[in-house]
Design a protein around this motif. Structure first.
Motif, mmCIF file in Angstrom:
data_model
loop_
_atom_site.group_PDB
_atom_site.id
_atom_site.type_symbol
_atom_site.label_atom_id
_atom_site.label_comp_id
_atom_site.label_asym_id
_atom_site.label_seq_id
_atom_site.Cartn_x
_atom_site.Cartn_y
_atom_site.Cartn_z
ATOM 1 N N PHE A 58 -19.842 46.346 -42.799
ATOM 2 C CA PHE A 58 -18.956 46.210 -43.757
ATOM 3 C C PHE A 58 -17.504 45.637 -43.465
ATOM 4 C CE2 PHE A 58 -22.079 49.495 -45.562
ATOM 5 C CZ PHE A 58 -22.767 48.485 -46.105
ATOM 6 N N ARG A 59 -17.172 45.893 -42.347
ATOM 7 C CA ARG A 59 -15.671 45.413 -42.016
ATOM 8 C C ARG A 59 -15.809 43.948 -41.964
ATOM 9 N NH1 ARG A 59 -12.379 48.213 -37.287
ATOM 10 N NH2 ARG A 59 -12.184 49.809 -38.866
ATOM 11 N N ASP A 60 -16.914 43.420 -41.013
ATOM 12 C CA ASP A 60 -17.010 42.032 -41.139
ATOM 13 C C ASP A 60 -17.361 41.235 -42.439
ATOM 14 O OD1 ASP A 60 -16.470 41.878 -38.332
ATOM 15 O OD2 ASP A 60 -18.781 42.033 -37.850
ATOM 16 N N HIS A 61 -18.213 41.910 -43.162
ATOM 17 C CA HIS A 61 -18.417 41.447 -44.700
ATOM 18 C C HIS A 61 -16.952 41.233 -45.420
ATOM 19 C CE1 HIS A 61 -20.003 41.437 -48.710
ATOM 20 N NE2 HIS A 61 -19.143 42.306 -49.227
ATOM 21 N N ARG A 62 -16.299 42.308 -45.367
ATOM 22 C CA ARG A 62 -14.921 42.191 -46.051
ATOM 23 C C ARG A 62 -14.134 40.949 -45.641
ATOM 24 N NH1 ARG A 62 -9.751 43.837 -44.542
ATOM 25 N NH2 ARG A 62 -8.385 44.037 -46.509
ATOM 26 N N LYS A 63 -13.950 40.801 -44.383
ATOM 27 C CA LYS A 63 -13.338 39.645 -43.808
ATOM 28 C C LYS A 63 -13.831 38.468 -44.049
ATOM 29 C CE LYS A 63 -11.423 42.174 -39.728
ATOM 30 N NZ LYS A 63 -11.484 42.220 -38.243
ATOM 31 N N TRP A 64 -15.104 38.250 -44.120
ATOM 32 C CA TRP A 64 -15.746 36.738 -44.316
ATOM 33 C C TRP A 64 -15.591 36.601 -45.992
ATOM 34 C CZ3 TRP A 64 -15.735 33.418 -41.065
ATOM 35 C CH2 TRP A 64 -16.118 33.927 -39.650
ATOM 36 N N MET A 65 -15.894 37.667 -46.602
ATOM 37 C CA MET A 65 -15.631 37.395 -48.059
ATOM 38 C C MET A 65 -14.288 37.275 -48.662
ATOM 39 S SD MET A 65 -18.289 37.166 -49.282
ATOM 40 C CE MET A 65 -20.290 37.274 -49.602
ATOM 41 N N ILE A 66 -13.367 37.793 -47.932
ATOM 42 C CA ILE A 66 -11.926 37.362 -48.129
ATOM 43 C C ILE A 66 -11.630 35.934 -47.962
ATOM 44 C CG2 ILE A 66 -9.476 37.791 -47.725
ATOM 45 C CD1 ILE A 66 -9.845 40.734 -47.332
ATOM 46 N N ARG A 67 -12.145 35.285 -46.792
ATOM 47 C CA ARG A 67 -12.078 34.150 -46.659
ATOM 48 C C ARG A 67 -12.852 33.161 -47.600
ATOM 49 N NH1 ARG A 67 -13.517 36.055 -41.095
ATOM 50 N NH2 ARG A 67 -11.477 36.085 -39.972
ATOM 51 N N SER A 68 -13.871 33.928 -48.061
ATOM 52 C CA SER A 68 -14.768 32.833 -49.076
ATOM 53 C C SER A 68 -14.051 32.837 -50.509
ATOM 54 C CB SER A 68 -16.289 33.691 -49.333
ATOM 55 O OG SER A 68 -16.794 32.924 -50.386
ATOM 56 N N PHE A 69 -13.303 34.072 -50.611
ATOM 57 C CA PHE A 69 -12.368 34.094 -52.049
ATOM 58 C C PHE A 69 -11.422 33.177 -51.777
ATOM 59 C CE2 PHE A 69 -8.327 36.303 -53.423
ATOM 60 C CZ PHE A 69 -8.894 36.224 -54.702
ATOM 61 N N ALA A 70 -10.846 33.066 -50.749
ATOM 62 C CA ALA A 70 -9.763 32.184 -50.728
ATOM 63 C C ALA A 70 -10.069 30.613 -50.690
ATOM 64 C CB ALA A 70 -8.988 32.190 -49.324
ATOM 65 N N LEU A 71 -11.402 30.358 -50.479
ATOM 66 C CA LEU A 71 -11.758 29.068 -50.892
ATOM 67 C C LEU A 71 -12.349 28.947 -52.323
ATOM 68 C CD1 LEU A 71 -13.731 28.027 -47.606
ATOM 69 C CD2 LEU A 71 -11.253 27.656 -48.204
ATOM 70 N N THR A 72 -12.662 30.167 -52.750
ATOM 71 C CA THR A 72 -13.184 29.861 -54.352
ATOM 72 C C THR A 72 -12.082 29.664 -55.133
ATOM 73 O OG1 THR A 72 -15.200 31.600 -53.610
ATOM 74 C CG2 THR A 72 -14.390 31.279 -55.843
ATOM 75 N N VAL A 73 -10.811 30.313 -55.077
ATOM 76 C CA VAL A 73 -9.702 30.194 -55.892
ATOM 77 C C VAL A 73 -9.028 28.944 -55.239
ATOM 78 C CG1 VAL A 73 -9.774 32.450 -56.553
ATOM 79 C CG2 VAL A 73 -8.409 31.578 -54.726
ATOM 80 N N SER A 74 -9.211 28.335 -54.558
ATOM 81 C CA SER A 74 -8.502 27.312 -53.985
ATOM 82 C C SER A 74 -8.429 26.348 -55.078
ATOM 83 C CB SER A 74 -8.869 26.610 -52.538
ATOM 84 O OG SER A 74 -10.089 26.015 -52.734
ATOM 85 N N ILE A 75 -9.310 25.916 -55.830
ATOM 86 C CA ILE A 75 -9.310 24.799 -56.632
ATOM 87 C C ILE A 75 -7.903 24.974 -57.795
ATOM 88 C CG2 ILE A 75 -10.632 26.034 -58.456
ATOM 89 C CD1 ILE A 75 -10.780 22.311 -58.005
ATOM 90 N N ILE A 76 -7.536 26.310 -58.018
ATOM 91 C CA ILE A 76 -6.515 26.343 -58.802
ATOM 92 C C ILE A 76 -4.836 25.993 -58.032
ATOM 93 C CG2 ILE A 76 -4.780 28.211 -59.827
ATOM 94 C CD1 ILE A 76 -7.326 29.886 -60.421
ATOM 95 N N SER A 77 -5.029 26.273 -56.580
ATOM 96 C CA SER A 77 -4.059 25.649 -55.751
ATOM 97 C C SER A 77 -3.974 24.164 -55.839
ATOM 98 C CB SER A 77 -4.344 26.476 -54.334
ATOM 99 O OG SER A 77 -3.251 25.798 -53.558
ATOM 100 N N ASN A 78 -5.240 23.544 -55.598
ATOM 101 C CA ASN A 78 -5.575 22.304 -55.557
ATOM 102 C C ASN A 78 -4.779 21.478 -56.717
ATOM 103 O OD1 ASN A 78 -6.917 19.663 -56.442
ATOM 104 N ND2 ASN A 78 -8.118 20.160 -54.694
ATOM 105 N N ARG A 79 -5.012 22.179 -57.995
ATOM 106 C CA ARG A 79 -4.294 21.407 -58.995
ATOM 107 C C ARG A 79 -2.700 21.571 -58.999
ATOM 108 N NH1 ARG A 79 -8.802 20.156 -59.175
ATOM 109 N NH2 ARG A 79 -10.370 20.201 -60.834
#
Length: 218
Positions: free
Chosen positions: A135-156
Protein backbone atom coordinates in the motif's frame (compact mmCIF):
# COMPACT_ATOMS: atom_id res chain seq x y z
CA UNK A 1 -12.96 17.92 4.74
CA UNK A 2 -12.37 20.67 7.29
CA UNK A 3 -9.08 19.06 8.26
CA UNK A 4 -8.08 18.95 4.57
CA UNK A 5 -9.00 22.43 3.31
CA UNK A 6 -7.67 21.66 -0.18
CA UNK A 7 -10.39 19.05 -0.86
CA UNK A 8 -13.21 21.55 -1.35
CA UNK A 9 -11.35 23.84 -3.79
CA UNK A 10 -10.04 20.81 -5.70
CA UNK A 11 -13.54 19.37 -6.07
CA UNK A 12 -14.91 22.75 -7.17
CA UNK A 13 -12.22 23.27 -9.81
CA UNK A 14 -12.61 19.73 -11.17
CA UNK A 15 -16.41 19.95 -11.33
CA UNK A 16 -16.24 23.35 -13.03
CA UNK A 17 -13.66 22.10 -15.52
CA UNK A 18 -15.69 19.01 -16.42
CA UNK A 19 -18.90 21.06 -16.68
CA UNK A 20 -17.15 23.37 -19.15
CA UNK A 21 -15.15 20.80 -21.14
CA UNK A 22 -17.43 17.77 -21.46
CA UNK A 23 -20.78 19.01 -22.91
CA UNK A 24 -19.48 19.94 -26.41
CA UNK A 25 -18.40 16.33 -26.90
CA UNK A 26 -21.79 14.88 -25.98
CA UNK A 27 -23.61 16.53 -28.90
CA UNK A 28 -22.06 14.52 -31.73
CA UNK A 29 -21.26 17.78 -33.50
CA UNK A 30 -17.76 17.49 -34.91
CA UNK A 31 -17.55 21.27 -35.35
CA UNK A 32 -18.00 21.75 -31.58
CA UNK A 33 -14.75 19.92 -30.80
CA UNK A 34 -12.08 22.23 -29.45
CA UNK A 35 -9.38 20.34 -31.36
CA UNK A 36 -9.91 19.86 -35.09
CA UNK A 37 -8.09 17.39 -37.33
CA UNK A 38 -8.46 16.07 -40.87
CA UNK A 39 -7.61 12.55 -39.71
CA UNK A 40 -10.79 10.45 -40.01
CA UNK A 41 -10.99 8.64 -36.63
CA UNK A 42 -9.77 11.69 -34.70
CA UNK A 43 -13.16 12.98 -33.58
CA UNK A 44 -14.43 9.59 -32.38
CA UNK A 45 -11.25 8.97 -30.41
CA UNK A 46 -11.37 12.51 -29.03
CA UNK A 47 -14.91 11.93 -27.71
CA UNK A 48 -13.81 8.65 -26.11
CA UNK A 49 -10.81 10.38 -24.55
CA UNK A 50 -12.77 13.33 -23.15
CA UNK A 51 -15.61 11.21 -21.75
CA UNK A 52 -13.41 8.67 -19.99
CA UNK A 53 -10.88 11.28 -18.86
CA UNK A 54 -13.83 13.07 -17.20
CA UNK A 55 -14.64 9.83 -15.36
CA UNK A 56 -11.01 9.57 -14.25
CA UNK A 57 -10.68 13.15 -13.01
CA UNK A 58 -13.97 12.98 -11.08
CA UNK A 59 -13.07 9.64 -9.52
CA UNK A 60 -9.60 10.74 -8.47
CA UNK A 61 -11.01 13.56 -6.33
CA UNK A 62 -12.66 10.95 -4.11
CA UNK A 63 -9.59 8.73 -4.21
CA UNK A 64 -7.22 11.38 -2.81
CA UNK A 65 -9.68 12.50 -0.10
CA UNK A 66 -8.25 11.04 3.16
CA UNK A 67 -11.64 11.09 4.96
CA UNK A 68 -13.31 9.09 2.19
CA UNK A 69 -10.49 6.55 2.08
CA UNK A 70 -10.54 6.05 5.84
CA UNK A 71 -14.32 6.05 6.31
CA UNK A 72 -15.32 3.99 3.28
CA UNK A 73 -12.45 1.64 2.34
CA UNK A 74 -14.75 -0.66 0.33
CA UNK A 75 -15.99 2.25 -1.79
CA UNK A 76 -12.42 3.48 -2.13
CA UNK A 77 -11.57 0.17 -3.80
CA UNK A 78 -14.68 0.29 -5.99
CA UNK A 79 -14.10 3.84 -7.14
CA UNK A 80 -10.46 2.88 -7.67
CA UNK A 81 -11.53 0.19 -10.14
CA UNK A 82 -13.68 2.74 -11.97
CA UNK A 83 -10.72 5.12 -12.03
CA UNK A 84 -8.38 2.52 -13.53
CA UNK A 85 -10.61 0.53 -15.89
CA UNK A 86 -13.37 3.01 -16.67
CA UNK A 87 -11.24 6.12 -16.68
CA UNK A 88 -7.48 6.03 -17.17
CA UNK A 89 -7.24 2.92 -19.38
CA UNK A 90 -9.64 4.00 -22.18
CA UNK A 91 -8.70 7.67 -21.82
CA UNK A 92 -4.98 6.89 -21.83
CA UNK A 93 -5.06 4.58 -24.85
CA UNK A 94 -7.23 6.94 -26.90
CA UNK A 95 -5.12 9.88 -25.71
CA UNK A 96 -1.95 8.12 -26.82
CA UNK A 97 -3.36 7.65 -30.33
CA UNK A 98 -4.66 11.22 -30.50
CA UNK A 99 -1.33 12.51 -29.22
CA UNK A 100 0.52 10.52 -31.87
CA UNK A 101 -1.69 12.04 -34.58
CA UNK A 102 -1.67 15.59 -33.18
CA UNK A 103 -1.83 18.41 -35.73
CA UNK A 104 0.26 20.69 -33.48
CA UNK A 105 3.78 19.62 -34.45
CA UNK A 106 6.57 17.41 -33.07
CA UNK A 107 6.99 19.19 -29.72
CA UNK A 108 3.34 18.61 -28.76
CA UNK A 109 3.51 15.11 -30.28
CA UNK A 110 6.42 14.01 -28.11
CA UNK A 111 4.82 15.48 -24.99
CA UNK A 112 1.40 13.91 -25.56
CA UNK A 113 2.79 10.46 -26.32
CA UNK A 114 5.15 10.49 -23.32
CA UNK A 115 2.48 11.81 -20.96
CA UNK A 116 -0.09 9.19 -22.05
CA UNK A 117 2.53 6.45 -21.68
CA UNK A 118 3.47 7.56 -18.17
CA UNK A 119 -0.18 7.99 -17.18
CA UNK A 120 -0.96 4.41 -18.15
CA UNK A 121 2.27 3.11 -16.59
CA UNK A 122 1.90 4.89 -13.23
CA UNK A 123 -1.73 3.82 -12.93
CA UNK A 124 -0.92 0.21 -13.73
CA UNK A 125 1.95 0.18 -11.22
CA UNK A 126 -0.37 1.64 -8.59
CA UNK A 127 -3.05 -0.95 -9.32
CA UNK A 128 -0.50 -3.77 -9.23
CA UNK A 129 0.89 -2.55 -5.91
CA UNK A 130 -2.62 -2.55 -4.42
CA UNK A 131 -3.20 -6.09 -5.66
CA UNK A 132 0.02 -7.12 -3.94
CA UNK A 133 -1.05 -5.24 -0.79
CA UNK A 134 2.01 -3.01 -1.09
CA UNK A 135 0.00 0.00 0.00
CA UNK A 136 2.90 2.41 0.47
CA UNK A 137 3.99 1.90 -3.14
CA UNK A 138 0.34 1.98 -4.21
CA UNK A 139 -0.06 5.43 -2.66
CA UNK A 140 3.08 6.78 -4.33
CA UNK A 141 2.21 5.57 -7.81
CA UNK A 142 -1.37 6.75 -7.53
CA UNK A 143 -0.30 10.23 -6.43
CA UNK A 144 1.82 10.39 -9.58
CA UNK A 145 -1.15 9.11 -11.60
CA UNK A 146 -3.38 11.73 -9.96
CA UNK A 147 -0.92 14.48 -10.91
CA UNK A 148 -1.13 13.46 -14.56
CA UNK A 149 -4.92 13.10 -14.43
CA UNK A 150 -5.46 16.67 -13.24
CA UNK A 151 -2.65 18.05 -15.41
CA UNK A 152 -5.16 18.85 -18.14
CA UNK A 153 -6.33 21.76 -15.98
CA UNK A 154 -2.75 22.99 -15.64
CA UNK A 155 -2.39 22.58 -19.40
CA UNK A 156 -5.15 25.11 -20.01
CA UNK A 157 -3.58 27.60 -17.60
CA UNK A 158 -0.16 27.37 -19.25
CA UNK A 159 -1.81 27.73 -22.66
CA UNK A 160 -3.44 31.00 -21.60
CA UNK A 161 -0.16 32.29 -20.14
CA UNK A 162 1.78 31.35 -23.29
CA UNK A 163 -0.79 33.08 -25.48
CA UNK A 164 -0.54 36.30 -23.45
CA UNK A 165 3.27 36.25 -23.51
CA UNK A 166 3.75 35.26 -27.16
CA UNK A 167 0.89 37.13 -28.83
CA UNK A 168 2.39 39.49 -31.39
CA UNK A 169 5.96 38.39 -30.66
CA UNK A 170 6.27 35.47 -33.06
CA UNK A 171 4.91 34.89 -36.59
CA UNK A 172 1.18 34.24 -36.59
CA UNK A 173 1.56 30.90 -38.39
CA UNK A 174 3.79 29.62 -35.54
CA UNK A 175 1.63 30.74 -32.62
CA UNK A 176 -0.67 27.72 -32.41
CA UNK A 177 2.06 25.06 -32.50
CA UNK A 178 4.29 27.02 -30.12
CA UNK A 179 1.54 27.50 -27.54
CA UNK A 180 0.55 23.84 -27.87
CA UNK A 181 4.15 22.73 -27.35
CA UNK A 182 4.63 24.88 -24.26
CA UNK A 183 1.27 24.06 -22.66
CA UNK A 184 1.50 20.32 -23.27
CA UNK A 185 4.95 19.99 -21.71
CA UNK A 186 4.46 22.42 -18.83
CA UNK A 187 0.94 21.13 -18.22
CA UNK A 188 2.01 17.71 -16.96
CA UNK A 189 5.70 18.11 -16.09
CA UNK A 190 5.09 20.79 -13.43
CA UNK A 191 2.31 18.86 -11.59
CA UNK A 192 4.41 15.68 -11.72
CA UNK A 193 7.43 17.50 -10.22
CA UNK A 194 5.21 18.92 -7.48
CA UNK A 195 3.84 15.45 -6.76
CA UNK A 196 7.37 14.04 -6.54
CA UNK A 197 8.41 16.83 -4.20
CA UNK A 198 5.36 16.06 -2.05
CA UNK A 199 6.35 12.39 -1.85
CA UNK A 200 9.97 13.14 -0.96
CA UNK A 201 9.35 15.95 1.52
CA UNK A 202 10.25 15.30 5.13
CA UNK A 203 7.22 15.75 7.40
CA UNK A 204 7.66 18.04 10.36
CA UNK A 205 8.45 16.25 13.59
CA UNK A 206 5.85 16.73 16.27
CA UNK A 207 7.19 18.32 19.44
CA UNK A 208 5.97 17.34 22.86
CA UNK A 209 3.65 19.79 24.66
CA UNK A 210 5.37 22.27 26.97
CA UNK A 211 3.79 20.78 30.11
CA UNK A 212 4.98 17.33 29.17
CA UNK A 213 8.53 18.58 28.51
CA UNK A 214 8.64 20.27 31.90
CA UNK A 215 7.47 17.07 33.57
CA UNK A 216 10.19 15.10 31.83
CA UNK A 217 12.83 17.65 32.81
CA UNK A 218 11.77 17.44 36.45
Amino acid sequence: MLRRPWVGPLAFVVLAFVAFSLPPYLTGDRAAARVQSDWGPHYALLVVHVVFASVAILACVLQVWPWFRGRYPVWHRRVGRVYVWGGVLPAGVSGWIIGYMTPFGPVAWSSNVLMATLWLLFTWLGWRAARRREFRDHRKWMIRSFALTVSIISNRIWGAVAFIVLDGRIPEEDVQNTIAGISTWMGWVVPLLIAQWWLERKPKRKTAPAVQRETVNV
